[in-house]
Motif scaffolding. Structure first.
Motif: not given
Length: 75
Positions: A56, A9, A34
């Motif tokens: 992402k 991410f 995450e």
């Protein structure tokens, strides 16, 4: 046994002077990536630092429009 893979991410913030996205932080690839990324998004939103974008694996999940970001804000 198959090894589990995790996405990466990337949190970016809009740089008004350069008129482009600047990478703020990278999270992962691990099992906490995450959660850490979404916590960072919450922190940026609470701080009202300006438009942000969360990627992402290079695909936008959250993306503020810099051109309209301040249109709907109450300051």
């Amino acid at each position: 046994m198959t090894e589990q893979t995790y996405p990466t991410f990337t949190l970016q913030r809009w740089d008004w002077s350069a008129e482009r996205w600047q990478t703020r932080s990278t999270y992962g690839p691990d099992e906490r990536g995450e959660g850490n990324a979404y916590f960072a998004v919450s922190s940026e939103r609470a701080s009202q630092t300006g438009p942000i974008r969360l990627l992402k694996d290079g695909i936008a999940l959250i993306e503020d429009d810099p051109q309209t970001y301040y249109d709907d804000r109450d300051f």
